[in-house]
Design a protein around this motif. Structure first.
Motif, mmCIF file in Angstrom:
data_model
loop_
_atom_site.group_PDB
_atom_site.id
_atom_site.type_symbol
_atom_site.label_atom_id
_atom_site.label_comp_id
_atom_site.label_asym_id
_atom_site.label_seq_id
_atom_site.Cartn_x
_atom_site.Cartn_y
_atom_site.Cartn_z
ATOM 1 N N UNK A 195 1.737 -1.483 -0.078
ATOM 2 C CA UNK A 195 -0.070 0.696 -0.294
ATOM 3 C C UNK A 195 0.814 1.234 0.023
ATOM 4 N N UNK A 196 2.458 1.243 0.534
ATOM 5 C CA UNK A 196 3.312 2.190 0.536
ATOM 6 C C UNK A 196 4.144 2.471 -1.096
ATOM 7 N N UNK A 209 8.279 9.274 -1.456
ATOM 8 C CA UNK A 209 9.207 11.181 -1.551
ATOM 9 C C UNK A 209 9.376 11.068 -0.212
ATOM 10 N N UNK A 210 7.733 11.009 0.540
ATOM 11 C CA UNK A 210 7.162 11.298 1.628
ATOM 12 C C UNK A 210 7.299 10.390 2.499
ATOM 13 N N UNK A 211 8.246 9.076 2.261
ATOM 14 C CA UNK A 211 7.818 7.645 3.338
ATOM 15 C C UNK A 211 7.706 8.552 5.030
ATOM 16 N N UNK A 212 8.679 8.950 4.879
ATOM 17 C CA UNK A 212 9.469 9.304 6.578
ATOM 18 C C UNK A 212 8.180 9.813 6.778
ATOM 19 N N UNK A 220 10.489 -1.692 6.109
ATOM 20 C CA UNK A 220 9.481 -2.564 6.780
ATOM 21 C C UNK A 220 8.297 -2.474 5.369
ATOM 22 N N UNK A 221 8.645 -1.876 4.540
ATOM 23 C CA UNK A 221 8.089 -1.965 3.471
ATOM 24 C C UNK A 221 8.195 -2.680 1.983
ATOM 25 N N UNK A 222 10.192 -2.606 1.929
ATOM 26 C CA UNK A 222 10.636 -4.023 1.279
ATOM 27 C C UNK A 222 11.668 -4.630 2.219
ATOM 28 N N UNK A 223 11.743 -5.427 1.514
ATOM 29 C CA UNK A 223 12.857 -6.760 2.170
ATOM 30 C C UNK A 223 14.052 -7.111 1.198
#
Length: 282
Positions: A195-196, A209-212, A220-223
């Motif tokens: 979803x991100x 760009x505004x992930x923080x 946490x989104x991708x590994x």
């Protein structure tokens, strides 16, 4: 009547976005590795109007809310990425690959106009070679973007290659005509929170760009599937994954959205006619 028109107008703009989303899914039905997107709606702010000065006057046996609640339409609450596995199509081309596990993507580097580069993800396993010199080539995707290795570096192949072999864990082996070979691990990442992810053009996905500001980190989104985690990779050579778009479902959703769009358009027309009647009263 004005509120009726405002409510219908608010919803119309959101229905248009859903139609655009469905159209994009249909346009990419033949795009290898494409993942469809789904829209979900939520209500806009609901306002409450009190038509009694004293709540104590409310009848004891009333079954419905005492106040009048009026909505302001609906909006797109979330656009979700559907990562379900697509069908596999056999091509027997050595550089055609497909993931056989959900959520796994190739790491790709896209160069921007200002000279910078961004790391993005793609599920399209159609790989190609582009020449860098007379003796060196680079591994790219169908759009010419560099495929990265497990160290996030562009993959270059030296020498005159006779054949390619890609095993299940993404180890690429290039056999040269002189009998030597070169091995490199394809860079693969698994998506934990789709979803991100944002659409980065074509069939590419990337981090916003505004992930923080969203309260999450890249980890946490991708590994990255490196080291012992590479055993989780599931790649098949000589096949391509087709999109997971179901044309019958998309067409059904499109018809439903069009009918909703027509209904709200008719609502605006009726509200305008009612306003004309009210203004015409002497």
């Amino acid at each position: 009547m004005n509120r009726t028109m405002f409510t219908a107008t608010n919803t119309l703009s959101q229905l248009q976005k859903q139609m655009d989303l469905i159209s994009n899914n249909l346009a990419n039905i033949d795009t290898a590795g494409y993942k469809r997107r789904e829209a979900s709606f939520t209500d806009l702010l609901v306002q409450e109007f009190r038509n009694q000065p004293n709540d104590a006057l409310e009848p004891a046996n009333r079954l419905t809310p005492f106040q009048i609640r009026q909505g302001n339409g609906a909006r797109l609450g979330q656009i979700q990425l559907n990562l379900t596995q697509g069908n596999l199509k056999t091509t027997d081309r050595p550089l055609d690959t497909a993931f056989t596990a959900e959520g796994q993507f190739y790491r790709t580097m896209v160069e921007n106009e200002d000279g910078s580069a961004d790391m993005v993800l793609t599920r399209n396993g159609a790989l190609y070679l582009t020449p860098l010199s007379d003796t060196e080539t680079m591994l790219v995707n169908s759009d010419g973007h560099a495929i990265l290795d497990d160290n996030n570096q562009a993959i270059t192949i030296a020498g005159n290659v006779k054949s390619f072999t890609i095993n299940q864990t993404g180890l690429l082996t290039a056999e040269r005509y002189d009998g030597t070979s070169q091995q490199v691990n394809l860079g693969v990442a698994i998506v934990n929170k789709p979803q991100f992810l944002e659409q980065k053009g074509a069939n590419l996905l990337g981090l916003p760009e505004n992930l923080a500001a969203l309260g999450v980190t890249e980890g946490e989104v991708i590994t990255d599937l490196t080291g012992p985690l590479r055993n989780q990779i599931a790649i098949q050579q000589g096949v391509l994954e087709q999109s997971n778009v179901d044309m019958s479902k998309e067409m059904t959703d499109l018809i439903n959205v069009q009918r909703s769009f027509q209904f709200h358009s008719k609502t605006i027309t009726l509200a305008d006619q009612m306003l004309g009647l009210v203004n015409g009263i002497r």
